[in-house]
Design a protein around this motif. Sequence first.
Motif: not given
Length: 136
Positions: A84-85, A97-98, A103-107
Motif C-alpha cells: 500500500a505504501d 530501487g523503490y 520519492e523514488l530511490v535508486v542506486t
Amino acid sequence: ATDIVESYGYDAWLESLQQDAVEFEKYRISTTGYIRRGIIGYDENNFPIIGVAIGQDLKVRTVTIDGVEYEEIDTTQNLATYTADRVTFWQNGVEAGYFSNSELVVTRIRVADKIIIGDKWEISRKNGFTLKWIGG
C-alpha cells in the motif's frame, strides 16, 4: 486463506525437420513466473505486510516469530513487491530501487533525454550537459 499464488508457465521448442541434422536436433525454452498476493513479509514489529510479489521462480522462506513459523517471500531472488505504501525492486537480495512517499530511490539512473524539475528547471544533454531555467 493467507495468500493466493498464481503460476504461469511457458514452453517453446523447435525440432529439426531433417533427420540427418547433426548439430541442431532440438532447442527448447522453459520458464515459470509467479504472482503471490497476501502476506509477503513482516515488518520490524512482526506485523504482516500485505501486498503482491511478482517474479520468475518466486520462492518463499520460513521465518519464526514468537515461536511460530510463518512464510514470507524470499527476496534473494529478482522480483518486485507492491504494498500500500511502497513499490520495491529486488535484485539478488538487494533493494535495487523503490518508490514510496512521493520519492523514488535508486542506486543509479540513466536518463535518455531530459529531467524537468517542478516546471522551473530543465536538465538535458543538449550541447553536453545543460541546466536551463524554463520557469517563465
